[in-house]
Design a protein around this motif. Sequence first.
Motif, PDB file in Angstrom:
ATOM      1  N   GLU B  59      15.032  30.556  13.676  1.00 10.48           N
ATOM      2  CA  GLU B  59      15.225  31.622  12.692  1.00 10.48           C
ATOM      3  C   GLU B  59      13.932  32.367  12.374  1.00 10.48           C
ATOM      4  OE1 GLU B  59      16.159  28.477  12.116  1.00 10.48           O
ATOM      5  OE2 GLU B  59      15.373  27.713  10.217  1.00 10.48           O
ATOM      6  N   LEU B  62      11.813  36.475  16.571  1.00 13.71           N
ATOM      7  CA  LEU B  62      12.488  37.736  16.800  1.00 13.71           C
ATOM      8  C   LEU B  62      12.578  37.950  18.310  1.00 13.71           C
ATOM      9  CD1 LEU B  62      10.715  39.808  14.041  1.00 13.71           C
ATOM     10  CD2 LEU B  62      12.993  38.844  13.990  1.00 13.71           C
ATOM     11  N   LEU B 376      16.983  39.705  15.873  1.00 14.54           N
ATOM     12  CA  LEU B 376      16.787  38.267  15.764  1.00 14.54           C
ATOM     13  C   LEU B 376      16.882  37.611  17.130  1.00 14.54           C
ATOM     14  CD1 LEU B 376      18.981  37.355  12.699  1.00 14.54           C
ATOM     15  CD2 LEU B 376      16.536  37.658  12.808  1.00 14.54           C
ATOM     16  N   LEU B 378      18.003  34.751  17.287  1.00 12.98           N
ATOM     17  CA  LEU B 378      19.281  34.054  17.138  1.00 12.98           C
ATOM     18  C   LEU B 378      20.430  34.796  17.795  1.00 12.98           C
ATOM     19  CD1 LEU B 378      19.363  32.863  13.472  1.00 12.98           C
ATOM     20  CD2 LEU B 378      20.077  31.530  15.402  1.00 12.98           C
ATOM     21  N   ASN B 379      20.328  36.121  17.815  1.00  9.83           N
ATOM     22  CA  ASN B 379      21.409  36.905  18.381  1.00  9.83           C
ATOM     23  C   ASN B 379      21.194  37.200  19.847  1.00  9.83           C
ATOM     24  OD1 ASN B 379      22.540  36.979  15.889  1.00  9.83           O
ATOM     25  ND2 ASN B 379      21.571  38.913  15.324  1.00  9.83           N
ATOM     26  N   LYS B 383      21.526  29.188  21.261  1.00 14.93           N
ATOM     27  CA  LYS B 383      21.079  28.226  20.273  1.00 14.93           C
ATOM     28  C   LYS B 383      21.323  26.834  20.823  1.00 14.93           C
ATOM     29  CE  LYS B 383      21.637  27.323  15.396  1.00 14.93           C
ATOM     30  NZ  LYS B 383      22.439  27.577  14.222  1.00 14.93           N
ATOM     31  N   ASN B 428      26.233  30.369  22.775  1.00 14.71           N
ATOM     32  CA  ASN B 428      25.842  31.652  23.351  1.00 14.71           C
ATOM     33  C   ASN B 428      26.133  32.774  22.375  1.00 14.71           C
ATOM     34  OD1 ASN B 428      25.319  33.789  25.011  1.00 14.71           O
ATOM     35  ND2 ASN B 428      27.185  33.575  26.222  1.00 14.71           N
ATOM     36  N   PRO B 429      25.122  33.486  21.927  1.00 15.02           N
ATOM     37  CA  PRO B 429      25.376  34.596  21.013  1.00 15.02           C
ATOM     38  C   PRO B 429      25.642  35.914  21.748  1.00 15.02           C
ATOM     39  CG  PRO B 429      23.044  34.220  21.178  1.00 15.02           C
ATOM     40  CD  PRO B 429      23.696  33.260  22.119  1.00 15.02           C
TER      41      PRO B 429
END
Lengths: 212, 602
Positions: B59, B62, B376, B378-379, B383, B428-429
């Motif tokens: 988190e 970036l 992010l 994260l996107n 993860k 998987n985002p």
Amino acid sequence: MSRPSAARKAPKGEYIETDSGNKVWRKANISGAPNITLGGRTVIREDVHLRGDLHRLSTTKEDGSKSSSSHSISIGRCSVVAAGCVIKPPCRVSRGVLTYYPMKIGDNVFIGPNSTIQSASISSHVHIGEHCVLQPFSMVRENVKILPHTIVPANMVIPSNSVVGGRPARIIGEVGEGWGAAGGASAAGGAGTGGESWVEGGDLRELVRSIR
Amino acid sequence: MAQVFPYTYYSCPCVESSSTKPNAVQSAPQEAAPFLEDEEENTFDPRSPRANFSLYPIEHLLYCTDCHQIRCPRCMVEEVVCWYCPNCLFEVPSSTVRSDGNRCTRNCYNCPICTSILSISSLEKPTEGLTPNDAASDAAKAPGGPYFLSCPFCQWSSLEIGIQFEKHFNLTSQLQKIIRGDTHRLGSVTDLASPRGEEMEGEIQGRASVASVEDTAPLPIQGDTETLFTNLYNFYRAQLSELSDANPYSLSSDYSFASPSSITRLMNLYGSGGRTKKDRPKPIREAAEFSEGQKVSNPLSEKENIDRIRSVGWEGTASVEQRLQQCREDVGFVDELRPLATLLRTKKSKRCKICRQILSRPESKVSTNRYKIKLLALNNIPKITMRSLNAQPAQHPSFPMQATAPGSDEASTLKPLVPTHFLLTITNPLFDSIKVTLATPSTTPGCVKSKVTILCPQFDVGANTDVWDEALSSATDRSSKRQSQMLSAGPDGGSLTGIQAEAGKVWERGRNWTSIVVEVAPGSLPDSIGHVTLGDDAQGDGGAALDEDEDVLEIPIFVRLEYETEAGGDDGGAAHARKEDAGKEKREEAFWAVLGVGRIAG
């Protein structure tokens, strides 16, 4: 395969579930229930004390208008109050009288076990660790992480996006930009995943759902 | 803070480019060098001192969509969007910050002893026998001065150092006035503080006697820090202006060699015949007297300090932290500490260091938490989560519902030499399905060698499509049978005979996630062999031989993804993306991550 939480071991019916989805442990110590608002899908665990009885006394002014709401604690949606917490509205002597002030807790707030909360307000997406003490009239803004065993001194304002810890609490860092973002583990898909879909500061709806 | 297991840290590729090839970044910043080293079979060592600076929880990371790379705080450039006071949440314009410094100029003060926020209280006694009706009267509404600052946490109050205020607003200027007057004669403060309690009187007399010692001692003039600073500042200004008079091209306001004035000066110096016949400028000298800002250390004051330490004792001396927080350097005793104006905080926007793309930009208002731009990691990168396959932790590590007794955390304690299975889930985002290849060194680096085997190192993870797709389509690949077996086997996992993890097979699969099994045989701690002791004792013994946290099992894992995506039209990631068909683009990404599994028991 959802994680069997501690709640699963308990027989069914430990919680009273309200129409709006609040889950309140049957044996939680709640006093002054009419003065407490739960926003829906909020979990109150065992041995939690909610001191709704400590509210501002109604004072009638000279012009006859009643200047009081007997409201004392309001908790938003999808918040979780873990076991052994004490939530007590803050009080101070104002104009010579000991006055209690209403407390507001926002949405998706997690309060760790055995914490004592006397804040004036806690905004949304706040994660509070275990054994924390939030002294009277502290204010916690959005997206804050309070590390376990922290004492937040009275009147402290914790700005958004900060990590606080220590005794007394100091701002020791910032939460990342990704605070609360689940990263693809979306709500419905996450229900059966190996990994949980809820993260600190994120949407706690799934966590609430998993508590039975 | 105790580490919560399990955790996943992602390694930013910038660590490698700066460690092994220090010039690579400078010479060819557009080239992505890190992957070359991976081909040379350099595995990532999470215990190397350098790794500290590249490992971040996801988190905090970036993702630059132009470079197609993770960006960590080390490879981002920060720009201040606005300044604000964390206590009163007022925005401070940057011009004020430049002129007045980065402290709140309103009424926010921190305790000099314990740093918590001070509150303003009135010294006036509350009116006796108040009923609510009395309280409504005007006299009770606004308690009159004098006021003082008090700490709700450590009970320190500004009366202890003899500071009180006439008004409850504009404390900064009042405090400044008091401090200015305080440096030479304490009389003004005592005058100001006439209606105070008897014990305070005694305090002040004590301080006055100290002050009188100061006055009688034949000291050279000692100004307060601010006067010293202004003197020194003016002195240096004068020196510089003299210098620039002598040489019109020399240091005027900026010192960098890149500035045009410096370049012309250099050209003049080294150019043909450009040498001026002017005299060499006087060399810059240092301040030599008080009016120039010089501060002479005083042997007498040292002796006085020693005497004072004798009288006030250890409790009376300020700790290093307390002294560092003060803005003055000559503070040694608790009663010299002054309330600290709250330091301002900033909102920052972040740019990619290489392509200058904005990675995150918050809205400039203090009260909002929204971001205009937020790219992010994260996107954009999968993860990775890990948990034990058999032993379910009693509660979620970061969402404990009940208080845990210390030492009861058996889920993250690993038995040495016992192979344990862990479930590694990759989520998987992205909106395209990805092909994941995992790799890990067969033994973990560090002095405790643990064996790690990824049973299925190559697999696919579905796309992050609409949630309802999965719900509506019955043909999900989820092995629910296995799941039910797992549950029937019980949480202790004693009889997991029917559901052995098979090599080369995916354990479980969902819409956009895939779980695989990792077998870990934790190494034994060197000291614990031959000892038959309790776990805690053995850990205590091992602590002497091992470095700190050497018993933490951390698995470095190399993650490589391949996926096809719509061609975005950007050429930033040309090194990784090569055009395939029209509109489709094959992309490849790779990074190291570190999985913290738990502590190895002794």
